[in-house]
Design a protein around this motif. Structure first.
Motif, PDB file in Angstrom:
ATOM      1  N   ARG A 143     -49.950   4.426   9.831  1.00 37.52           N
ATOM      2  CA  ARG A 143     -49.073   5.614   8.859  1.00 37.52           C
ATOM      3  C   ARG A 143     -49.311   7.037   8.674  1.00 37.52           C
ATOM      4  O   ARG A 143     -49.145   8.208   8.497  1.00 37.52           O
ATOM      5  CB  ARG A 143     -49.388   4.768   8.317  1.00 37.52           C
ATOM      6  CG  ARG A 143     -48.714   5.445   6.248  1.00 37.52           C
ATOM      7  CD  ARG A 143     -48.416   4.467   5.464  1.00 37.52           C
ATOM      8  NE  ARG A 143     -48.043   4.886   4.292  1.00 37.52           N
ATOM      9  CZ  ARG A 143     -47.989   4.764   3.324  1.00 37.52           C
ATOM     10  NH1 ARG A 143     -48.107   3.481   2.425  1.00 37.52           N
ATOM     11  NH2 ARG A 143     -46.752   4.726   2.362  1.00 37.52           N
ATOM     12  N   SER A 147     -46.128  10.160   9.151  1.00 40.76           N
ATOM     13  CA  SER A 147     -46.175  11.035   8.120  1.00 40.76           C
ATOM     14  C   SER A 147     -45.062  11.294   7.551  1.00 40.76           C
ATOM     15  O   SER A 147     -43.938  12.005   8.876  1.00 40.76           O
ATOM     16  CB  SER A 147     -47.629  11.658   8.144  1.00 40.76           C
ATOM     17  OG  SER A 147     -47.369  12.546   8.807  1.00 40.76           O
ATOM     18  N   ASP A 151     -42.879   8.491   8.250  1.00 41.20           N
ATOM     19  CA  ASP A 151     -42.770   7.521   7.727  1.00 41.20           C
ATOM     20  C   ASP A 151     -42.249   5.913   7.461  1.00 41.20           C
ATOM     21  O   ASP A 151     -41.122   6.509   6.452  1.00 41.20           O
ATOM     22  CB  ASP A 151     -43.550   7.281   6.533  1.00 41.20           C
ATOM     23  CG  ASP A 151     -44.157   5.985   5.925  1.00 41.20           C
ATOM     24  OD1 ASP A 151     -44.837   5.642   6.769  1.00 41.20           O
ATOM     25  OD2 ASP A 151     -45.076   7.112   4.809  1.00 41.20           O
ATOM     26  N   PHE A 153     -41.518   1.666   7.634  1.00 38.17           N
ATOM     27  CA  PHE A 153     -42.448   0.263   7.599  1.00 38.17           C
ATOM     28  C   PHE A 153     -42.186  -0.001   8.824  1.00 38.17           C
ATOM     29  O   PHE A 153     -40.703  -0.266   8.789  1.00 38.17           O
ATOM     30  CB  PHE A 153     -41.662  -0.833   6.116  1.00 38.17           C
ATOM     31  CG  PHE A 153     -42.425  -1.382   5.688  1.00 38.17           C
ATOM     32  CD1 PHE A 153     -43.484  -1.551   5.631  1.00 38.17           C
ATOM     33  CD2 PHE A 153     -41.447  -2.950   6.191  1.00 38.17           C
ATOM     34  CE1 PHE A 153     -44.303  -2.277   6.116  1.00 38.17           C
ATOM     35  CE2 PHE A 153     -42.184  -3.794   6.024  1.00 38.17           C
ATOM     36  CZ  PHE A 153     -42.876  -3.744   5.928  1.00 38.17           C
ATOM     37  N   PRO A 225     -49.189  -4.313   7.435  1.00 37.38           N
ATOM     38  CA  PRO A 225     -48.461  -3.712   7.603  1.00 37.38           C
ATOM     39  C   PRO A 225     -48.742  -3.652   6.068  1.00 37.38           C
ATOM     40  O   PRO A 225     -48.013  -2.413   5.634  1.00 37.38           O
ATOM     41  CB  PRO A 225     -47.185  -4.011   8.671  1.00 37.38           C
ATOM     42  CG  PRO A 225     -47.598  -4.444   9.939  1.00 37.38           C
ATOM     43  CD  PRO A 225     -48.634  -5.291   9.496  1.00 37.38           C
ATOM     44  N   TRP A 229     -48.800  -0.526   3.757  1.00 35.54           N
ATOM     45  CA  TRP A 229     -47.627   0.259   3.192  1.00 35.54           C
ATOM     46  C   TRP A 229     -47.037  -0.741   1.326  1.00 35.54           C
ATOM     47  O   TRP A 229     -45.577  -0.758   0.609  1.00 35.54           O
ATOM     48  CB  TRP A 229     -45.984  -0.337   3.332  1.00 35.54           C
ATOM     49  CG  TRP A 229     -45.858   1.320   4.401  1.00 35.54           C
ATOM     50  CD1 TRP A 229     -44.722   2.130   4.531  1.00 35.54           C
ATOM     51  CD2 TRP A 229     -46.583   0.946   6.004  1.00 35.54           C
ATOM     52  NE1 TRP A 229     -44.678   3.193   5.850  1.00 35.54           N
ATOM     53  CE2 TRP A 229     -45.784   2.337   7.045  1.00 35.54           C
ATOM     54  CE3 TRP A 229     -47.272   0.304   6.616  1.00 35.54           C
ATOM     55  CZ2 TRP A 229     -46.253   2.599   7.804  1.00 35.54           C
ATOM     56  CZ3 TRP A 229     -47.555   0.397   8.430  1.00 35.54           C
ATOM     57  CH2 TRP A 229     -46.854   1.613   8.841  1.00 35.54           C
ATOM     58  N   GLN A 231     -45.606  -3.341   1.022  1.00 35.83           N
ATOM     59  CA  GLN A 231     -44.408  -4.298   1.086  1.00 35.83           C
ATOM     60  C   GLN A 231     -44.530  -5.222   0.841  1.00 35.83           C
ATOM     61  O   GLN A 231     -44.957  -6.300   2.303  1.00 35.83           O
ATOM     62  CB  GLN A 231     -43.197  -3.363   1.667  1.00 35.83           C
ATOM     63  CG  GLN A 231     -43.038  -1.292   1.291  1.00 35.83           C
ATOM     64  CD  GLN A 231     -41.821  -1.458   2.020  1.00 35.83           C
ATOM     65  OE1 GLN A 231     -41.175  -2.286   2.560  1.00 35.83           O
ATOM     66  NE2 GLN A 231     -42.084  -0.076   2.554  1.00 35.83           N
TER      67      GLN A 231
END
Length: 279
Positions: A143, A147, A151, A153, A225, A229, A231
């Motif tokens: 990440r 950027s 960036d 996911f 991840p 992130w 998520q």
């Protein structure tokens, strides 16, 4: 009472005893036996932890970097390229640190080995923590490198229904663990080819399952991840399905591994006869 001792094997033992027992008026016949250390930190074990952290880091970094580059640079890597990266990363890391930690890099593999009594349960939490740490560090590095507009996911999310991804993750992790059990735990197998066989299996799985579920096969691969992130869509699929698939794959192989042919006879026809993943 707490006692810390060391020996020539670079091992430090922390022993905790209950003073109330030691000062008990109980006569000598009922004196409790001397207990073994409750917590033991050894240099070899710490080396295993470091190998798992570093190995998982480079596995996730290489695999997820191929996904990021493919997304940012007009699909230059392609799906076959991403599959090859994951397969090669697994293969070279098994040959690099397999003799140190067993090269698990995957909580589902660690847990599956433990259920088959091929890995101590007391070490499972430490291994899983090391694997998740390595994955999270790798995702954090990516990440920082990709950027701004780059960036994207790089975790795994279902592209269709949850049940479709769940079944796919279960099957491909079952397949992976079945192969791992065959080449890494059976002394009749060609052990020196374990890295090649396992890497090829990962490559095949990513090739056809990647577009559907992301072909995680690894809770740490998804969790790292997801943490970086923030998520977590469908995260339960990648925590449950790979573990169930790996445990079933290991146990099914244990059921079919039986043979009444002596190992020495099989060894005569094998060009390689050595397990690469210690238990």
């Amino acid at each position: 009472m707490t006692e810390i001792s060391s020996n020539g094997n670079h091992e430090i033992s922390l022993t905790v005893e209950d003073d109330s027992i030691q000062n008990s008026p109980c006569p000598p016949p009922c004196k409790p036996k001397q207990e073994s250390p409750l917590i033991t930190f050894s240099l070899p074990f710490m080396q295993k932890m470091l190998a798992e952290v570093v190995g998982t880091y480079f596995l996730i970094f290489a695999g997820c970097a191929s996904v990021a580059v493919n997304t940012d640079y007009d699909k230059v890597v392609t799906l076959p390229g991403i599959s090859i990266v994951w397969g090669l990363a697994v293969m070279v890391l098994i040959y690099s640190v397999g003799h140190i930690s067993g090269a698990h890099f995957n909580p589902s593999v660690t847990i599956a080995f433990a259920t088959c009594k091929r890995f101590p349960w007391k070490q499972v939490p430490a291994y899983v923590a090391a694997q998740v740490l390595g994955s999270t560090l790798a995702a954090g590095t990516l990440r920082l490198l990709f950027s701004g507009k780059q960036d994207h996911f790089v975790g795994t999310v279902p592209s269709g229904s949850d049940i479709q991804s769940f079944v796919m993750e279960f099957i491909i992790t079952f397949y992976l663990m079945f192969i791992v059990s065959g080449v890494a735990t059976d002394n009749r197998a060609t052990g020196e080819l374990a890295g090649l066989a396992i890497g090829a299996t990962v490559l095949l799985n990513v090739m056809f399952a990647g577009p559907i579920s992301g072909a995680s096969m690894n809770p740490a691969r998804t969790l790292g991840p997801a943490i970086v992130w923030s998520q977590y869509k469908g995260i339960w699929i990648y925590m449950v399905a790979p573990i169930l698939g790996a445990v079933c794959g290991a146990w099914v192989y244990n059921m079919v591994r039986y043979t009444d042919k002596p190992s020495r006879e099989i060894a005569k026809s094998a060009s390689f006869f050595k397990a690469t993943v210690p238990t």
